[in-house]
Each structure stands twice: as C-alpha cells, then as structure tokens.
Enzyme design. Structure first.
Site, short mmCIF file in Angstrom:
data_model
loop_
_atom_site.label_atom_id
_atom_site.label_comp_id
_atom_site.label_asym_id
_atom_site.label_seq_id
_atom_site.Cartn_x
_atom_site.Cartn_y
_atom_site.Cartn_z
N ILE A 84 0.91 -1.16 -0.19
CA ILE A 84 -0.15 0.02 -0.05
C ILE A 84 0.80 1.18 0.03
CG2 ILE A 84 -2.08 -1.17 1.19
CD1 ILE A 84 -1.17 0.08 3.65
N ASP A 85 0.36 2.42 -0.52
CA ASP A 85 1.16 3.66 -0.65
C ASP A 85 1.98 4.08 0.74
OD1 ASP A 85 0.38 3.40 -3.06
OD2 ASP A 85 -1.01 5.12 -3.01
N ARG A 86 2.73 4.82 0.68
CA ARG A 86 3.48 5.06 1.61
C ARG A 86 2.45 6.18 2.67
NH1 ARG A 86 8.79 9.05 1.99
NH2 ARG A 86 9.07 9.28 4.25
N ARG A 95 -6.68 6.45 -5.57
CA ARG A 95 -6.61 7.90 -5.86
C ARG A 95 -6.59 8.47 -7.19
NH1 ARG A 95 -0.50 8.02 -3.16
NH2 ARG A 95 -0.70 10.11 -3.48
#
Length: 326
Positions: free
Chosen positions: A147-149, A249
């Site tokens: 998952i994204d930072r 996103r």
C-alpha cells in the site's frame, strides 16, 4: 595505507532447504537471506560460482529442491551500510504496537501513514525491514502486497514461502477482498458504483511517479459504496478489483471527487475546507481484508481501526453536519 571499516557477515553459511523454499529461484532465495546486500553483489557471487548448491555451481534461475545444501560465501557489508539499513528503535516500537494479527504463517499490521512498506528510493527502511528487526529469528518475512506510503491500514506479511505463494494466488484469482475508506470531495453520486478506467504509469523528470487514466494503460476497476455524506465531502468505501499503483486515488480524481489531502491527485481548495478538522494526511485507509487462511483454509476477516487523526476528522464533520445521510 588507508584505514578500513570493520566488516560483518564474514562466515560461510550452509543452509539446508526445507519445504518453505522448495521451488524458489536461488537468486530470490539469496535476496531474502542476505538482507541489505545489493542485488548486483548477489548476482556477482552467483556468476563467480561462490554460491554452491550441493557443492556445484548453479545459475540464478536454478530452482531449489528440498534438502538442497546451499553454500553462501562470506558477504562483506560495512558497518556504515548496516547502520543505514537498521531501522530506528522508536519506529520499530511503533510497528510492534500496530500488529493486529499474528500466527505461525502470517502477520498483519495496521500500517501507519507516512511509513513506506519497504526501503528504497532514498528511504533507509520500511515496514518489512522494521518487522525483520522485530523478528530477528524469523527465517522468512515477505510482503504479500503493498500500500502507498501515505496510506494507512491493513498490510499482510507472509512468514512462510508456502503462505506467500497461496496468498499471491488469491490475489491473482481476485478471491482476496480489500476494502478502503476514503474521504472524497463533493457529493459522490449513489449511481457511481464502479469505475473502470485504464491506468498508465508515468515517470517525471524529477523521478516522481504519476499515474494517469490513459487508454493505453492497464485495465483497472474499483467498486465504490457511499458510507456517509457531509455535503461538501463524502466518506466512501473503495474496493479495488485490480491492484494498480495509486488506483483508488486516480479513479476518485477521474470522477471529479479527489481524496482529501492527496498531494499528487488532490484539490487544495477541498483541503482548505477541511482546515477545522485538523486533517494533515491523505484520508485513505485500508480498513479490512478478507482471505482464506493459507494453512487452516478458514475465511479470515481482519480489521484495522482508523488512527486518531482520521477519527477526529470524522468526528468534527459529524458534529458540523448533524443531518448527514447515507
């Protein structure tokens, strides 16, 4: 004569392969065994024949068998390099508190926002390096997915290769379900239940990675459900069917409803409207995941609670919008 830094990992290792690593390529096996050692060095020792399997030279694509004996030569890693790769103690302590489930084959952590899942791109370490520091005796710890930072929430880690293979198969077959919560701009239409828009990754001159909807991109699908409405903002549940980079996103941005405090795909005016909530991070959270346990074959449902920042944001929005509706 120039002084040299002390060297570590100077002992020959003889490793007997078990069922957990059966079928794994020798290069990938070495990458997991020699944490922090550059891949270029790993391929160099393979090419030079310094790595032996059953006393014989092998190629990087060699697949391991049960009871193979792997000779790993002394690897020179400077203390300076090790220090760079070692996570800070306070961040390790945070990760320990965020573990929501653990057994002998899998581990699940409620990843905090702002911590990458792995080191690289100028980051000395990420979640996986921190977990390895927490579990120094673990022979195998690998990310099941990413998952994204900036995103928080459930992150699965395999403690055995057999578990990793089984969970990767569930991802491939799309039998693993992941649900995210996102606060988006505006009044999300109830009729918008699925977004199907191909995504293409682009690399800017600065090195920043940006994803755009593009017909030449990879097929991508996200399902959406309205959870709460606040007039100028909507809390939605997003369930990605495919797993593209920045998928949720970009899909929310594509529909005209970007996520709050998204520094790449967001809307500054929308962020300003949320000033009284004191939100200061991307409002995207991997809230839960459902999958089949790779060992017990039971259906697992794991939850990750929202952090205080996201909880406070919703509390303020609810107080200011008592007539909110689903």
């Amino acid at each position: 004569m120039t002084s040299q830094e002390p060297q570590t990992q100077l002992k020959v290792q003889l490793i007997t392969i078990t069922i957990d690593n059966e079928g794994q390529r020798i290069d990938n096996f070495l990458i997991t065994q020699l944490k922090g050692v550059p891949k270029s060095m790993i391929y160099r020792i393979l090419r030079k024949g310094e790595v032996r399997v059953n006393k014989k030279r092998i190629k990087p694509e060699y697949k391991l068998n049960i009871d193979d004996e792997v000779r790993v030569p002394p690897i020179r890693v400077t203390e300076k390099a090790e220090q760079h790769l070692s996570p800070k103690l306070e961040k390790i302590a945070v990760l320990e508190k965020m573990i929501v489930y653990e057994d002998d084959v899998i581990l699940a952590i409620n990843k905090p926002s702002g911590i990458a899942v792995h080191g690289g791109s100028g980051l000395s370490f990420g979640v996986i390096e921190g977990l390895r520091a927490l579990r120094p005796d673990a022979r195998f710890l690998e990310l099941v997915h990413r998952i994204d930072r900036e995103t928080s929430g459930i992150l699965l880690v395999a403690k055995k290769r057999s578990a990793l293979v089984a969970l990767h198969e569930q991802l491939r077959l799309k039998t693993m379900t992941k649900n995210y919560l996102a606060l988006v701009k505006g009044d999300w239409p109830s009729s918008c239940k699925v977004v199907q828009a191909p995504l293409l990754k682009n690399m800017l001159k600065s090195g920043e990675r940006i994803v755009r909807v593009n017909q030449e991109g990879k097929p991508s699908e996200t399902r959406f459900k309205v959870e709460e409405r606040f007039g100028f903002a909507t809390l939605v549940k997003a369930s990605p069917v495919t797993g593209r980079t920045h998928q949720i996103r970009v899909h929310t941005q594509y529909t005209g409803h970007p996520i709050a405090f998204d520094d790449r795909y967001g809307d500054k005016n929308f962020d300003d409207e949320l000033a009284n909530t004191k939100l200061n991070r991307l409002f995207l959270h991997a809230a839960n995941v459902q999958f089949i346990h790779p060992k017990t074959e039971q259906i697992m449902q794991l939850q990750a609670p929202l952090d205080k920042t996201l909880q406070q944001c919703l509390t303020v929005l609810r107080q200011n919008n008592p007539k909110r509706y689903i």
